[in-house]
Design a protein around this motif. Structure first.
Motif, PDB file in Angstrom:
ATOM      1  N   MET A   1       0.840  -1.201   0.000  1.00 51.03           N
ATOM      2  CA  MET A   1       0.000   0.000   0.000  1.00 51.03           C
ATOM      3  C   MET A   1       0.874   1.249   0.000  1.00 51.03           C
ATOM      4  O   MET A   1       1.871   1.317   0.716  1.00 51.03           O
ATOM      5  N   LYS A   2       0.512   2.225  -0.825  1.00 52.74           N
ATOM      6  CA  LYS A   2       1.287   3.461  -0.928  1.00 52.74           C
ATOM      7  C   LYS A   2       1.210   4.250   0.378  1.00 52.74           C
ATOM      8  O   LYS A   2       0.216   4.204   1.099  1.00 52.74           O
ATOM      9  N   LYS A   3       2.269   5.000   0.655  1.00 49.77           N
ATOM     10  CA  LYS A   3       2.233   5.945   1.766  1.00 49.77           C
ATOM     11  C   LYS A   3       1.489   7.182   1.267  1.00 49.77           C
ATOM     12  O   LYS A   3       1.980   7.900   0.380  1.00 49.77           O
ATOM     13  N   PHE A   4       0.301   7.401   1.804  1.00 51.29           N
ATOM     14  CA  PHE A   4      -0.545   8.468   1.266  1.00 51.29           C
ATOM     15  C   PHE A   4      -0.904   9.495   2.321  1.00 51.29           C
ATOM     16  O   PHE A   4      -0.866   9.233   3.526  1.00 51.29           O
ATOM     17  N   ALA A   5      -1.250  10.684   1.847  1.00 53.40           N
ATOM     18  CA  ALA A   5      -1.771  11.748   2.700  1.00 53.40           C
ATOM     19  C   ALA A   5      -3.146  12.138   2.183  1.00 53.40           C
ATOM     20  O   ALA A   5      -3.446  11.986   0.994  1.00 53.40           O
ATOM     21  N   VAL A   6      -3.975  12.641   3.076  1.00 52.28           N
ATOM     22  CA  VAL A   6      -5.287  13.151   2.693  1.00 52.28           C
ATOM     23  C   VAL A   6      -5.243  14.674   2.806  1.00 52.28           C
ATOM     24  O   VAL A   6      -4.774  15.221   3.809  1.00 52.28           O
ATOM     25  N   VAL A   7      -5.697  15.348   1.746  1.00 52.19           N
ATOM     26  CA  VAL A   7      -5.682  16.808   1.719  1.00 52.19           C
ATOM     27  C   VAL A   7      -7.099  17.333   1.488  1.00 52.19           C
ATOM     28  O   VAL A   7      -7.944  16.650   0.894  1.00 52.19           O
ATOM     29  N   PHE A   8      -7.343  18.540   1.954  1.00 46.21           N
ATOM     30  CA  PHE A   8      -8.699  19.079   1.992  1.00 46.21           C
ATOM     31  C   PHE A   8      -8.746  20.480   1.399  1.00 46.21           C
ATOM     32  O   PHE A   8      -7.919  21.333   1.730  1.00 46.21           O
ATOM     33  N   PRO A   9      -9.740  20.738   0.524  1.00 50.63           N
ATOM     34  CA  PRO A   9      -9.807  22.023  -0.183  1.00 50.63           C
ATOM     35  C   PRO A   9     -10.339  23.157   0.686  1.00 50.63           C
ATOM     36  O   PRO A   9     -10.953  22.945   1.736  1.00 50.63           O
ATOM     37  N   GLY A  10     -10.117  24.365   0.183  1.00 53.71           N
ATOM     38  CA  GLY A  10     -10.591  25.559   0.866  1.00 53.71           C
ATOM     39  C   GLY A  10     -11.756  26.203   0.149  1.00 53.71           C
ATOM     40  O   GLY A  10     -12.373  25.610  -0.744  1.00 53.71           O
ATOM     41  N   GLN A  11     -12.027  27.437   0.527  1.00 57.25           N
ATOM     42  CA  GLN A  11     -13.166  28.163  -0.027  1.00 57.25           C
ATOM     43  C   GLN A  11     -12.985  28.366  -1.532  1.00 57.25           C
ATOM     44  O   GLN A  11     -11.882  28.593  -2.016  1.00 57.25           O
ATOM     45  N   GLY A  12     -14.085  28.258  -2.264  1.00 55.37           N
ATOM     46  CA  GLY A  12     -14.046  28.361  -3.713  1.00 55.37           C
ATOM     47  C   GLY A  12     -14.337  27.038  -4.391  1.00 55.37           C
ATOM     48  O   GLY A  12     -14.639  26.994  -5.583  1.00 55.37           O
ATOM     49  N   SER A  13     -14.278  25.943  -3.620  1.00 52.74           N
ATOM     50  CA  SER A  13     -14.562  24.615  -4.187  1.00 52.74           C
ATOM     51  C   SER A  13     -16.049  24.274  -4.151  1.00 52.74           C
ATOM     52  O   SER A  13     -16.465  23.250  -4.696  1.00 52.74           O
ATOM     53  N   GLN A  14     -16.850  25.115  -3.515  1.00 57.11           N
ATOM     54  CA  GLN A  14     -18.274  24.820  -3.355  1.00 57.11           C
ATOM     55  C   GLN A  14     -19.066  25.039  -4.637  1.00 57.11           C
ATOM     56  O   GLN A  14     -18.687  25.849  -5.485  1.00 57.11           O
ATOM     57  N   SER A  15     -20.141  24.288  -4.784  1.00 57.71           N
ATOM     58  CA  SER A  15     -21.103  24.508  -5.863  1.00 57.71           C
ATOM     59  C   SER A  15     -22.434  23.910  -5.438  1.00 57.71           C
ATOM     60  O   SER A  15     -22.468  22.914  -4.699  1.00 57.71           O
TER      61      SER A  15
END
Length: 311
Positions: free
Chosen positions: A1-15
């Motif tokens: 299994m790959k060593k992975f990170a989880v990242v989270f978006p900011g304002q402007g990604s909403q619709s």
């Protein structure tokens, strides 16, 4: 299994309609129910049905993106028995990352980002601040250019280091306009004004940072169980006291996203999974390093693809 990170978006990604095809997932449904209870209004309905004018109010946008981001993460965790090596979030997304790391309770985070949105909007009168994306110039050129056109009480700063060659500037409207003209005349490929209601990540947000500091003092944070690569320092934090300082500094200082991604890579991360609406971070991360394995999670199909990528 790959060593992975989880990242989270900011304002402007909403619709409007975001996560409409994902809403029947049990974890997504549970997350929105918790969000509605925490905020005492129907965030799920606004996210799915709008109107856009309501969803785009900063105090609504911020909880809406956080809820969607946490919902996507929970859906992922319900399918695979794997813990990310790291988490990070772009601006507002840092709060989603702290929920993911176990440092911040989900309900507290929702109420905190609602207050953050209100405080940011109140910090600068409407029309007095602005932001713009400068494309095609080195970071140092943008930093020095902002200093060159700034005046006392009428200043502009580098606010988001998003990719090599993409820096967002923020500050007083007149100063941002001067900077845009200066950069356009001095080698920028383009300078794009951003449709924002407040000049984020610059010293004009000091009153919002003060309100955030007060709010954070009444919330119980825990040490993070997973390293959180914070925007303010571009390094991993786990100690709750350091996290609080980073959140306050983040409002008045730049988002060092390129450095965050490179720091995670240096620590062995080879895959980044974006949890939340849209694919903004996937786009930025691809420009930072094309060798990264990237995926986003915003519906059932993308969830399955992300799981395959991690394996």
């Amino acid at each position: 299994m790959k060593k992975f990170a989880v990242v989270f978006p900011g304002q402007g990604s909403q619709s409007v309609g975001m996560f409409a095809s994902f809403i029947e997932d049990p974890e997504v449904k549970r997350t929105y129910e918790e969000a509605n209870d925490a905020l005492s209004y129907d965030l799920k309905k606004i996210s799915l049905e709008g109107p856009a004018e309501e969803l785009n109010k900063t105090e609504v946008t911020q909880p809406a993106i956080l809820a969607a981001s946490v919902a996507a993460l929970r859906a992922l965790k319900s399918r695979i028995d794997a813990v990310p090596a790291a988490v990070a979030g772009h601006s507002l997304g840092e709060y989603s990352a702290l929920v993911a790391a176990g440092a911040l309770d989900f309900a507290d985070a929702l109420r905190l980002v609602r207050l953050r949105g209100q405080a940011m909007q109140a910090a600068v009168p409407q029309g007095k601040g602005a932001m713009a994306a400068v494309l095609g110039l080195a970071d140092e050129v943008v930093i020095d250019g902002c200093k060159a056109v700034s005046q006392d009480g009428d200043a502009v700063w580098a606010a988001n280091f998003n990719t090599p060659g993409q820096v967002v500037i923020s500050g007083a409207k007149e100063a941002v306009d001067r900077a845009a003209k200066f950069f356009a005349e001095n080698g920028a490929k383009r300078v794009v004004p951003l449709a924002v209601s407040a000049p984020s990540h610059c010293p004009m947000m000091q009153s919002a940072a003060d309100k955030l500091k007060e709010a954070l003092s009444s919330i119980t944070l825990k040490d993070a169980a997973i390293p959180v690569y914070c925007n303010a320092y571009a390094k991993p934090l786990t100690a709750k006291d350091e996290i609080v300082k980073a959140l306050i500094l983040q409002l008045v200082g730049p988002v060092r996203w390129v450095e965050c991604v490179k720091a995670m890579q240096s620590d062995g991360v080879s895959a980044l999974i974006e949890c939340g609406p849209g694919k903004v971070l996937c786009g930025l991360n691809r420009k930072i390093d094309k060798s990264l394995d990237l995926a986003n999670i915003c519906d059932e199909d993308s969830l399955n693809k992300a799981i395959e990528l991690i394996k």
